[in-house]
Enzyme design. Structure first.
Site, mmCIF file in Angstrom:
data_model
loop_
_atom_site.group_PDB
_atom_site.id
_atom_site.type_symbol
_atom_site.label_atom_id
_atom_site.label_comp_id
_atom_site.label_asym_id
_atom_site.label_seq_id
_atom_site.Cartn_x
_atom_site.Cartn_y
_atom_site.Cartn_z
ATOM 1 N N HIS A 173 0.836 -1.197 0.000
ATOM 2 C CA HIS A 173 0.000 0.000 0.000
ATOM 3 C C HIS A 173 0.873 1.249 0.000
ATOM 4 O O HIS A 173 0.613 2.209 -0.725
ATOM 5 C CB HIS A 173 -0.900 -0.019 1.236
ATOM 6 N N GLY A 174 1.901 1.275 0.844
ATOM 7 C CA GLY A 174 2.803 2.409 0.930
ATOM 8 C C GLY A 174 2.497 3.365 2.064
ATOM 9 O O GLY A 174 3.335 4.186 2.427
ATOM 10 N N ASP A 175 1.302 3.276 2.633
ATOM 11 C CA ASP A 175 0.937 4.065 3.820
ATOM 12 C C ASP A 175 -0.224 3.338 4.487
ATOM 13 O O ASP A 175 -1.351 3.839 4.535
ATOM 14 C CB ASP A 175 0.545 5.488 3.439
ATOM 15 N N ALA A 176 0.075 2.155 5.019
ATOM 16 C CA ALA A 176 -0.981 1.272 5.517
ATOM 17 C C ALA A 176 -1.420 1.608 6.938
ATOM 18 O O ALA A 176 -1.837 0.725 7.689
ATOM 19 C CB ALA A 176 -0.505 -0.171 5.438
ATOM 20 N N ASN A 180 -6.304 4.749 6.479
ATOM 21 C CA ASN A 180 -6.376 4.567 5.037
ATOM 22 C C ASN A 180 -7.098 3.298 4.606
ATOM 23 O O ASN A 180 -7.069 2.929 3.428
ATOM 24 C CB ASN A 180 -4.969 4.602 4.448
#
Length: 250
Positions: A173-176, A180
């Site tokens: 995801h990259g920013d879990a 979010n």
């Protein structure tokens, strides 16, 4: 990062991009970025699944938020998993903006779910596992590798040392962080948002940040429930490394 306590000024670029819709700030991040929920003109044709509502993210100029990078990532991921549909994006001297259609569900950090961590936290774990299973690694054109992140880091990375061996490559995801993930009425994950850093990496790059965010949002003691729901045993070494890399930014 938080839900604003009251109304916030709407940037001029957001007003122009949204065609005069009523804009209400629903999220503020740590670097000055804002997310607005929009209701009003334009909803009949441009809206999403949430009764025609839209959302507009805005990042001030100079902030370490690349909203333009999120556009192709959302377009790619949409073929495999529920993510916001892009309606428009752009930038001016004051900042950049990204307009999307709403999705079903509500953030896992709304008051309802903050009061029910025993429901929300396992749902977050299952939701992240589902995302990792759905997104095909070998078809993903984006990276979130350690090498890529070290090159972009703004903090001191000299003490990080060598990265741990990869456990399992997934499309991260990259920013879990908890906010979010969107949860449905039944308390299960239904969609993910804020995918501007989506890319291929070890799954612990996501897991370390996801579990770190649990204490911020729900209090201590929930990491085990998250990992159990995801379906993985704790890994203190990888967790520590990827948290340190996260803290080095951007």
């Amino acid at each position: 990062m938080s839900i604003p306590a009251g109304p916030l000024p709407v940037p001029a670029a957001v007003r122009r991009a949204t065609g005069g819709a009523r804009a209400r700030a629903v999220w503020v991040n740590a670097v000055g970025g804002l997310t607005f929920r929009l209701d009003g003109p334009g909803d009949a044709t441009d809206g999403g699944a949430d009764g025609g509502a839209r959302f507009c993210k805005w990042a001030p100029a100079g902030a370490p938020l690349d909203l333009a990078a999120e556009v192709p990532r959302l377009a790619w991921a949409a073929a495999f998993t529920p993510v916001p549909r892009v309606l428009g994006h752009g930038a001016d001297a004051e900042g950049s903006w990204l307009l999307t259609a709403a999705l079903p569900g509500a953030s896992a950090v709304t008051p309802r779910w903050l009061a029910l961590p025993g429901v929300a936290v396992p749902a977050l774990g299952r939701g992240l596992r589902a995302l990792h299973e759905r997104l095909p690694v070998h078809e993903c054109p984006f990276t979130w590798s350690v090498h890529h992140r070290l090159a972009a880091a703004v903090g001191d990375v000299s003490a990080l040392g060598d990265p741990p061996p990869v456990d399992r490559l997934v499309v991260c995801h990259g920013d879990a962080c908890a906010p979010n993930t969107l949860l449905g009425e039944d308390g299960e994950a239904v969609a993910h948002v804020d995918l501007g850093a989506l890319g291929v990496a070890d799954r612990w790059a996501d897991l370390a940040v996801a579990t770190m965010s649990l204490e911020w949002n729900y209090g201590p003691g929930w990491e085990g429930a998250f990992l159990e729901a995801y379906g993985v045993a704790p890994d203190p070494g990888r967790t520590a490394y990827y948290r340190a890399l996260w803290n080095a930014g951007p």
